[in-house]
Enzyme design. Sequence first.
Site, PDB file in Angstrom:
ATOM      1  N   ASP A   1       0.792  -1.259   0.061  1.00 58.82           N
ATOM      2  CA  ASP A   1      -0.021  -0.008   0.117  1.00 58.82           C
ATOM      3  C   ASP A   1       0.976   1.235   0.032  1.00 58.82           C
ATOM      4  O   ASP A   1       1.623   1.422   0.931  1.00 58.82           O
ATOM      5  CB  ASP A   1      -0.935   0.006   1.205  1.00 58.82           C
ATOM      6  CG  ASP A   1      -2.263   0.963   1.173  1.00 58.82           C
ATOM      7  OD1 ASP A   1      -2.381   1.762   0.410  1.00 58.82           O
ATOM      8  OD2 ASP A   1      -2.954   0.988   1.924  1.00 58.82           O
ATOM      9  N   ASP A   2       0.736   2.202  -1.046  1.00 55.53           N
ATOM     10  CA  ASP A   2       1.523   3.296  -1.135  1.00 55.53           C
ATOM     11  C   ASP A   2       2.923   3.165  -1.410  1.00 55.53           C
ATOM     12  O   ASP A   2       3.830   3.941  -1.105  1.00 55.53           O
ATOM     13  CB  ASP A   2       1.350   4.074   0.231  1.00 55.53           C
ATOM     14  CG  ASP A   2       0.015   4.626   0.113  1.00 55.53           C
ATOM     15  OD1 ASP A   2      -0.874   4.100  -0.431  1.00 55.53           O
ATOM     16  OD2 ASP A   2      -0.183   5.668   1.230  1.00 55.53           O
TER      17      ASP A   2
ATOM     18  N   ASP B   1      -0.435  -0.501  -5.121  1.00 61.36           N
ATOM     19  CA  ASP B   1      -1.679   0.014  -6.004  1.00 61.36           C
ATOM     20  C   ASP B   1      -1.360   1.383  -6.477  1.00 61.36           C
ATOM     21  O   ASP B   1      -1.962   1.645  -7.489  1.00 61.36           O
ATOM     22  CB  ASP B   1      -2.847   0.397  -4.703  1.00 61.36           C
ATOM     23  CG  ASP B   1      -2.354   0.819  -3.166  1.00 61.36           C
ATOM     24  OD1 ASP B   1      -1.116   1.265  -3.272  1.00 61.36           O
ATOM     25  OD2 ASP B   1      -3.217   1.114  -2.537  1.00 61.36           O
ATOM     26  N   HIS B   2      -0.138   2.154  -5.816  1.00 62.26           N
ATOM     27  CA  HIS B   2       0.401   3.383  -6.354  1.00 62.26           C
ATOM     28  C   HIS B   2       1.560   3.699  -5.887  1.00 62.26           C
ATOM     29  O   HIS B   2       1.967   3.114  -4.591  1.00 62.26           O
ATOM     30  CB  HIS B   2      -0.661   4.605  -6.394  1.00 62.26           C
ATOM     31  CG  HIS B   2      -1.253   4.721  -5.118  1.00 62.26           C
ATOM     32  ND1 HIS B   2      -0.783   4.981  -3.829  1.00 62.26           N
ATOM     33  CD2 HIS B   2      -2.809   3.983  -4.578  1.00 62.26           C
ATOM     34  CE1 HIS B   2      -1.766   4.928  -3.025  1.00 62.26           C
ATOM     35  NE2 HIS B   2      -2.753   4.321  -3.259  1.00 62.26           N
TER      36      HIS B   2
ATOM     37  N   CYS C   1      -5.903   4.457  -3.364  1.00 61.07           N
ATOM     38  CA  CYS C   1      -6.344   3.269  -3.201  1.00 61.07           C
ATOM     39  C   CYS C   1      -7.627   2.654  -3.589  1.00 61.07           C
ATOM     40  O   CYS C   1      -7.473   1.614  -4.589  1.00 61.07           O
ATOM     41  CB  CYS C   1      -6.447   2.923  -1.624  1.00 61.07           C
ATOM     42  SG  CYS C   1      -5.023   3.629  -0.671  1.00 61.07           S
TER      43      CYS C   1
ATOM     44  N   HIS D   1     -10.116  -2.534  -1.372  1.00 60.18           N
ATOM     45  CA  HIS D   1     -10.146  -1.250  -0.436  1.00 60.18           C
ATOM     46  C   HIS D   1     -11.188  -1.715   0.361  1.00 60.18           C
ATOM     47  O   HIS D   1     -12.793  -1.953  -0.224  1.00 60.18           O
ATOM     48  CB  HIS D   1     -10.393  -0.061  -1.379  1.00 60.18           C
ATOM     49  CG  HIS D   1     -10.260   1.004  -0.094  1.00 60.18           C
ATOM     50  ND1 HIS D   1      -8.957   1.592   0.229  1.00 60.18           N
ATOM     51  CD2 HIS D   1     -11.219   1.831   0.515  1.00 60.18           C
ATOM     52  CE1 HIS D   1      -9.490   2.360   1.207  1.00 60.18           C
ATOM     53  NE2 HIS D   1     -10.503   2.558   1.603  1.00 60.18           N
TER      54      HIS D   1
END
Length: 559
Positions: A39-40, A328-329, A78, A132
Amino acid sequence: RKMNNFVRVWLLLLVLHTLALAVVARRGNRRNVLFIIADDLRTSLGCYGDTVAKSPNIDQLASKSQVFLNAYAQQAVCAPSRTSMLTSRRPDTTRLYDFNSYWRVHSGNYTTMPQYFKSKGYFTMSVGKVFHPGIASNHTDDYPYSWSIPAYHPASFRFEKKKMCKGEDGELHANLLCAVNVTEQPGRTLPDLESTDEAVRLLKSRVGDDTPFLLAVGFHKPHIPFRIPQEYLSLYPIDQMTLAPDPDVPKLLPPVAYNPWSDVRRRDDVQKLNISFPYGPIPKDFQLRIRQHYYAAVSFMDAQVGRLLSTLDQLGLADSTMVVFTSDHGWSLGEHGEWAKYSNFDVATHVPLIFYVPGVTHYQHNWLGMSTFPYIDALTQSDLSFKSKALIVLIFTDDILMNTTHAPSFYHLKELCTEGNNLAHTFRHRERRVDEEAVSFSQYPRPADTPQVNSDLPDLKDIKVMGYSLRSWDYRYTLWLGFNPKTFQVNVSDVHAGELYMLAGDPGQDSNIYSNSDHSVVMTKMASLPRVSKFFEFYSFSTNLLVYSFSDLRFLSRR
């Protein structure tokens, strides 16, 4: 090693369906799949050339995998990103730009990647943050459609936004920087520790079962707050940390493009800094501490990946399980004066993407008795290096792949209904030159032309502008266009702002030359791209972008 491949990934459109092609074998055993999503997580990993990051377990995975060096998220937040990835549909198809809709009732009853596996006889399991949670996945993580059993969420996650961080005053606060003594935390644990424990338990439960499985594991870190074991800070002494190379807001950055990192500002320790809205800046000493904590969170997450991979070894599953690792990014660490995600810059959209396929990207005889994924403890091992081929796009040549008796064969699967092109050939044929016309696509919504409190994450009803961004090998080109949230229509004649960064001389995307450039060059390039989506006719010069995804990969599931 010089990067020699441009992977076209539409915000990852996805990794997952890539898997979806590893599903049906004509005969023989089918491969299990371990899908890991952070995540992130930006590409702050050793295997992506980051010299600061200590990520030995992911680097080890990369050394035995096919590593995609240029994978980009479709929207750097997200819920839209994960929904896009898991359904292999663009945000403009799912119509999910915030966290407040469930795609099955909001836009279409699409088949998800795990749902497809499940329909083909796989036992599918979800641990941690895969979909999510909440409205975006119907408060069930899309169970029972996508998963064979209810999704697991760590109990300790409910403390993540509470006052759990001891400040200098000895009191507990809801801080951004939150390195803790785990033994003092509720349950003496943290969410990612719990998720790893559950994933290990599920892996052990599958031993001896002939039913192939897909286990998706979503780690919460390095997402804020940086609530991590305090010992990981020791890997990154503060006096050795540096600021972002471009910590200032570019002078010609359109205000609509800037994300004011509102979620970071809400943390107790950041509020004490009295930072002006929207541009800051954050004091340099605090910037260094944010970067230190982010990297420490990456190393903590890497350790959990190492625990999962070493469990595959111990259970004898490493030679029958595909492993996919992604995020996710990304996340800005002070570049352009920005923090968090919420933008179209590379630091927010560029993600790691790694595929391990036993017998294809890595091959060794079991009788050698060698461990494929020995656990590497960054806290105790001073030498974290190993012989890595991580930046080689395809480790094994065609001859080795196709002529080794244990190598799996490629075969044709029926096409899935997705929004992407087939990239299966990349596992067999090394890309020998840069595809200068390849592009990836990202987008981000804004509620106004200037930064405001909800600029980072506007509700659907408040979206007034949509930034559509093209990333090619040599430039990033973005147009901010008027958008109607009721009709989901973009007004191609309503151009609010533009950005153009030529990457050869400006790799950090710091000099916007949109206003003083001859756009005919970009227009000519883009007009030559194949027509794949009438939506992208929004540019008067027939923009029709190429969208690349892994959803149509016909991929190795036979041992």
